[in-house]
Design a protein around this motif. Sequence first.
Motif, PDB file in Angstrom:
ATOM      1  N   ALA A  42       0.834  -1.206   0.000  1.00 14.55           N
ATOM      2  CA  ALA A  42       0.000   0.000   0.000  1.00 14.55           C
ATOM      3  C   ALA A  42       0.868   1.254   0.000  1.00 14.55           C
ATOM      4  O   ALA A  42       0.606   2.225  -0.714  1.00 14.55           O
ATOM      5  CB  ALA A  42      -0.915  -0.011   1.211  1.00 14.55           C
ATOM      6  N   LYS A  43       1.962   1.201   0.800  1.00 11.97           N
ATOM      7  CA  LYS A  43       2.889   2.345   0.832  1.00 11.97           C
ATOM      8  C   LYS A  43       3.542   2.533  -0.538  1.00 11.97           C
ATOM      9  O   LYS A  43       3.683   3.657  -1.023  1.00 11.97           O
ATOM     10  CB  LYS A  43       3.983   2.103   1.883  1.00 11.97           C
ATOM     11  N   GLU A  44       3.942   1.420  -1.137  1.00 17.01           N
ATOM     12  CA  GLU A  44       4.616   1.475  -2.439  1.00 17.01           C
ATOM     13  C   GLU A  44       3.689   2.101  -3.491  1.00 17.01           C
ATOM     14  O   GLU A  44       4.100   2.984  -4.256  1.00 17.01           O
ATOM     15  CB  GLU A  44       5.011   0.049  -2.855  1.00 17.01           C
ATOM     16  N   LEU A  45       2.432   1.670  -3.508  1.00 17.34           N
ATOM     17  CA  LEU A  45       1.482   2.205  -4.487  1.00 17.34           C
ATOM     18  C   LEU A  45       1.191   3.691  -4.214  1.00 17.34           C
ATOM     19  O   LEU A  45       1.114   4.498  -5.133  1.00 17.34           O
ATOM     20  CB  LEU A  45       0.164   1.406  -4.458  1.00 17.34           C
ATOM     21  N   THR A  46       1.041   4.025  -2.939  1.00 22.18           N
ATOM     22  CA  THR A  46       0.774   5.426  -2.575  1.00 22.18           C
ATOM     23  C   THR A  46       1.928   6.309  -3.033  1.00 22.18           C
ATOM     24  O   THR A  46       1.727   7.399  -3.559  1.00 22.18           O
ATOM     25  CB  THR A  46       0.596   5.550  -1.036  1.00 22.18           C
ATOM     26  N   GLN A  47       3.152   5.803  -2.815  1.00 21.31           N
ATOM     27  CA  GLN A  47       4.335   6.571  -3.212  1.00 21.31           C
ATOM     28  C   GLN A  47       4.437   6.741  -4.740  1.00 21.31           C
ATOM     29  O   GLN A  47       5.043   7.673  -5.238  1.00 21.31           O
ATOM     30  CB  GLN A  47       5.589   5.918  -2.649  1.00 21.31           C
ATOM     31  N   ARG A  48       3.797   5.821  -5.460  1.00 22.29           N
ATOM     32  CA  ARG A  48       3.757   5.948  -6.928  1.00 22.29           C
ATOM     33  C   ARG A  48       2.655   6.901  -7.382  1.00 22.29           C
ATOM     34  O   ARG A  48       2.426   7.079  -8.569  1.00 22.29           O
ATOM     35  CB  ARG A  48       3.461   4.579  -7.563  1.00 22.29           C
ATOM     36  N   GLY A  49       1.923   7.441  -6.408  1.00 18.61           N
ATOM     37  CA  GLY A  49       0.878   8.406  -6.764  1.00 18.61           C
ATOM     38  C   GLY A  49      -0.506   7.788  -6.914  1.00 18.61           C
ATOM     39  O   GLY A  49      -1.450   8.457  -7.311  1.00 18.61           O
ATOM     40  N   ILE A  50      -0.633   6.497  -6.599  1.00 19.08           N
ATOM     41  CA  ILE A  50      -1.959   5.858  -6.667  1.00 19.08           C
ATOM     42  C   ILE A  50      -2.674   6.134  -5.345  1.00 19.08           C
ATOM     43  O   ILE A  50      -2.139   5.850  -4.273  1.00 19.08           O
ATOM     44  CB  ILE A  50      -1.816   4.328  -6.907  1.00 19.08           C
ATOM     45  N   VAL A  51      -3.842   6.727  -5.416  1.00 17.29           N
ATOM     46  CA  VAL A  51      -4.565   7.054  -4.177  1.00 17.29           C
ATOM     47  C   VAL A  51      -5.429   5.864  -3.766  1.00 17.29           C
ATOM     48  O   VAL A  51      -6.308   5.437  -4.510  1.00 17.29           O
ATOM     49  CB  VAL A  51      -5.438   8.317  -4.358  1.00 17.29           C
ATOM     50  N   LEU A  52      -5.150   5.323  -2.594  1.00 15.41           N
ATOM     51  CA  LEU A  52      -5.902   4.162  -2.109  1.00 15.41           C
ATOM     52  C   LEU A  52      -6.982   4.629  -1.136  1.00 15.41           C
ATOM     53  O   LEU A  52      -6.735   5.526  -0.330  1.00 15.41           O
ATOM     54  CB  LEU A  52      -4.969   3.187  -1.391  1.00 15.41           C
ATOM     55  N   PRO A  53      -8.157   4.009  -1.173  1.00 20.24           N
ATOM     56  CA  PRO A  53      -9.192   4.399  -0.206  1.00 20.24           C
ATOM     57  C   PRO A  53      -8.802   3.916   1.196  1.00 20.24           C
ATOM     58  O   PRO A  53      -8.504   2.744   1.395  1.00 20.24           O
ATOM     59  CB  PRO A  53     -10.437   3.660  -0.708  1.00 20.24           C
ATOM     60  N   CYS A  54      -8.749   4.844   2.134  1.00 20.86           N
ATOM     61  CA  CYS A  54      -8.492   4.472   3.535  1.00 20.86           C
ATOM     62  C   CYS A  54      -8.710   5.707   4.405  1.00 20.86           C
ATOM     63  O   CYS A  54      -8.965   6.788   3.893  1.00 20.86           O
ATOM     64  CB  CYS A  54      -7.067   3.933   3.726  1.00 20.86           C
ATOM     65  N   SER A  55      -8.598   5.542   5.718  1.00 17.44           N
ATOM     66  CA  SER A  55      -8.829   6.675   6.624  1.00 17.44           C
ATOM     67  C   SER A  55      -7.688   7.691   6.502  1.00 17.44           C
ATOM     68  O   SER A  55      -6.574   7.341   6.115  1.00 17.44           O
ATOM     69  CB  SER A  55      -8.920   6.169   8.067  1.00 17.44           C
ATOM     70  N   GLN A  56      -7.972   8.938   6.872  1.00 22.26           N
ATOM     71  CA  GLN A  56      -6.964  10.014   6.781  1.00 22.26           C
ATOM     72  C   GLN A  56      -5.690   9.707   7.577  1.00 22.26           C
ATOM     73  O   GLN A  56      -4.593   9.866   7.062  1.00 22.26           O
ATOM     74  CB  GLN A  56      -7.557  11.353   7.249  1.00 22.26           C
ATOM     75  N   PRO A  57      -5.819   9.254   8.846  1.00 24.70           N
ATOM     76  CA  PRO A  57      -4.585   8.969   9.602  1.00 24.70           C
ATOM     77  C   PRO A  57      -3.736   7.889   8.915  1.00 24.70           C
ATOM     78  O   PRO A  57      -2.515   8.010   8.845  1.00 24.70           O
ATOM     79  CB  PRO A  57      -5.087   8.481  10.956  1.00 24.70           C
ATOM     80  N   LEU A  58      -4.388   6.855   8.379  1.00 23.79           N
ATOM     81  CA  LEU A  58      -3.632   5.780   7.720  1.00 23.79           C
ATOM     82  C   LEU A  58      -2.963   6.317   6.463  1.00 23.79           C
ATOM     83  O   LEU A  58      -1.800   6.013   6.183  1.00 23.79           O
ATOM     84  CB  LEU A  58      -4.549   4.590   7.396  1.00 23.79           C
ATOM     85  N   LEU A  59      -3.678   7.148   5.728  1.00 24.14           N
ATOM     86  CA  LEU A  59      -3.122   7.740   4.512  1.00 24.14           C
ATOM     87  C   LEU A  59      -1.871   8.556   4.834  1.00 24.14           C
ATOM     88  O   LEU A  59      -0.857   8.467   4.144  1.00 24.14           O
ATOM     89  CB  LEU A  59      -4.173   8.633   3.834  1.00 24.14           C
ATOM     90  N   PHE A  60      -1.938   9.319   5.929  1.00 29.24           N
ATOM     91  CA  PHE A  60      -0.784  10.134   6.334  1.00 29.24           C
ATOM     92  C   PHE A  60       0.464   9.257   6.526  1.00 29.24           C
ATOM     93  O   PHE A  60       1.537   9.567   6.042  1.00 29.24           O
ATOM     94  CB  PHE A  60      -1.097  10.893   7.635  1.00 29.24           C
ATOM     95  N   PHE A  61       0.291   8.119   7.235  1.00 24.05           N
ATOM     96  CA  PHE A  61       1.447   7.261   7.517  1.00 24.05           C
ATOM     97  C   PHE A  61       1.913   6.498   6.274  1.00 24.05           C
ATOM     98  O   PHE A  61       3.040   6.032   6.216  1.00 24.05           O
ATOM     99  CB  PHE A  61       1.161   6.319   8.688  1.00 24.05           C
ATOM    100  N   MET A  62       1.051   6.375   5.284  1.00 23.40           N
ATOM    101  CA  MET A  62       1.484   5.727   4.036  1.00 23.40           C
ATOM    102  C   MET A  62       2.203   6.716   3.120  1.00 23.40           C
ATOM    103  O   MET A  62       3.057   6.346   2.348  1.00 23.40           O
ATOM    104  CB  MET A  62       0.291   5.091   3.328  1.00 23.40           C
ATOM    105  N   GLN A  63       1.840   7.976   3.251  1.00 25.24           N
ATOM    106  CA  GLN A  63       2.472   8.987   2.392  1.00 25.24           C
ATOM    107  C   GLN A  63       3.812   9.462   2.928  1.00 25.24           C
ATOM    108  O   GLN A  63       4.645   9.938   2.184  1.00 25.24           O
ATOM    109  CB  GLN A  63       1.534  10.199   2.239  1.00 25.24           C
ATOM    110  N   HIS A  64       3.995   9.353   4.232  1.00 25.75           N
ATOM    111  CA  HIS A  64       5.219   9.886   4.841  1.00 25.75           C
ATOM    112  C   HIS A  64       6.042   8.782   5.480  1.00 25.75           C
ATOM    113  O   HIS A  64       5.494   7.869   6.083  1.00 25.75           O
ATOM    114  CB  HIS A  64       4.880  10.927   5.910  1.00 25.75           C
ATOM    115  N   LYS A  65       7.343   8.928   5.374  1.00 18.81           N
ATOM    116  CA  LYS A  65       8.251   7.989   6.045  1.00 18.81           C
ATOM    117  C   LYS A  65       8.510   8.568   7.435  1.00 18.81           C
ATOM    118  O   LYS A  65       9.160   9.607   7.562  1.00 18.81           O
ATOM    119  CB  LYS A  65       9.545   7.888   5.235  1.00 18.81           C
ATOM    120  N   ILE A  66       7.958   7.939   8.439  1.00 23.00           N
ATOM    121  CA  ILE A  66       8.039   8.505   9.792  1.00 23.00           C
ATOM    122  C   ILE A  66       9.082   7.751  10.623  1.00 23.00           C
ATOM    123  O   ILE A  66       8.965   6.558  10.847  1.00 23.00           O
ATOM    124  CB  ILE A  66       6.663   8.434  10.505  1.00 23.00           C
ATOM    125  N   THR A  67      10.100   8.487  11.070  1.00 20.64           N
ATOM    126  CA  THR A  67      11.117   7.887  11.950  1.00 20.64           C
ATOM    127  C   THR A  67      10.981   8.540  13.330  1.00 20.64           C
ATOM    128  O   THR A  67      10.155   9.430  13.530  1.00 20.64           O
ATOM    129  CB  THR A  67      12.532   8.147  11.405  1.00 20.64           C
TER     130      THR A  67
END
Length: 412
Positions: free
Chosen positions: A244-269
């Motif tokens: 899901a992270k890989e697809l999101t990073q390729r610009g494919i928008v996946l249906p999911c909640s906003q908080p989950l989307l945030f963590f898929m779009q950003h690399k959080i350390t």
Amino acid sequence: MSTEINKLKIFNDPIYGFITLPNTLIYDLVQHSYFQRLRRISQMGLSYLVYPGAHHTRFHHALGCMHIMQKAMEVLRFKGVEISKEEEKALYIAILLHDIGHGPFSHAMEHSIVEDVNHESISLLFMDELNEQFNGELTLAIQIFKEEYPRKFMLQLISSQLDMDRMDYLRRDSFYTGVAEGNINSERLIQMMNVVDDTLVIEEKGIYSVEKFLMARRLMYWQAYLHKTSLVAEVILTKVLKRAKELTQRGIVLPCSQPLLFFMQHKITQEDFDSKTLNLFAQLDDYDIISALKMWQYHDDYVLKNLSSMIINRDLLKVKISEDKFTQEQVDALINKFIKLTGLTFHDASYFVTRGKIKNQAYSKDSEPIRILKKDKTIEDVVTASDQLNLKALTKPVTKYYICFPKVLAEK
């Protein structure tokens, strides 16, 4: 208005009966949205796919730990151990919040949603944030949690090889899974506790209860926590999120909640975990993941669709466990077989074949030992004090290796 609320609540718990909240601060912490979120995080991840009863939550577990900490306080004070009101309050806070940093499905998500940030450090971030909101009332609890408080036995009650956390989860997980081998006598263990030179000890007559506790821990790991079906379900879940992270990073928008989307779009350390990130993390729970999987099982992407469907319909990958390591050649051979069947690229097919290892060690000699207080007032490590030959064996880590692959390959 709030002054009229009765804050000394009682919970009915299937393990211990009634659990009472010891003070109004604990009530306010339990009522906080950060803590209420634990009602939506399962204690045993995806183990309910193996044991249908294992639907209990981190919320259950945290209250149980606090309850047995109350019992430990009574026993230690009765035996003359000086514990101030402030210290007692801090211990209740620390044990109540020790797991507050767990993400969805507990351990399964630890390195998929955030990069290499473990739940202990997120728990501390939550505690610091709550400490600000509660005007510094958590300061002593945080010091104990971070090993910055001189009274060593207090940390041992929260985190050691015989702490309140382990005592509750073994008993609770064994109850909800129905794995009777995990049941322990936590009451007796607590009655046998004492403190010598600010160090936690178990009186000699409690040694058999300690032996039973260590055996139960070992058996629960093999039968429940490291059960091969739970293991493969967790592997699939981490792969789903990776995809899901890989697809999101390729610009494919996946249906999911906003908080989950945030963590898929950003690399959080660890460095990125500011209070905004923490508040988004606090909105994540098992429900975000399950509802995403329910939608993703109909997605066009072959990998995302099939892996999501495997968890929703409990039609998982096949898993083999062995005493010997699986080689990269074995992995590649299975991937190539799967490519022939599906026409996928090597990269995509490799999502369906994984190898790894699991380790079980009921008692570690390198960690803080469980100390037995002998009748002659000497103190010995439980392994030396015990006449049980099995205990020596329990100190040896047992490693097993696994490989997961699609069921169709087993039929070929």
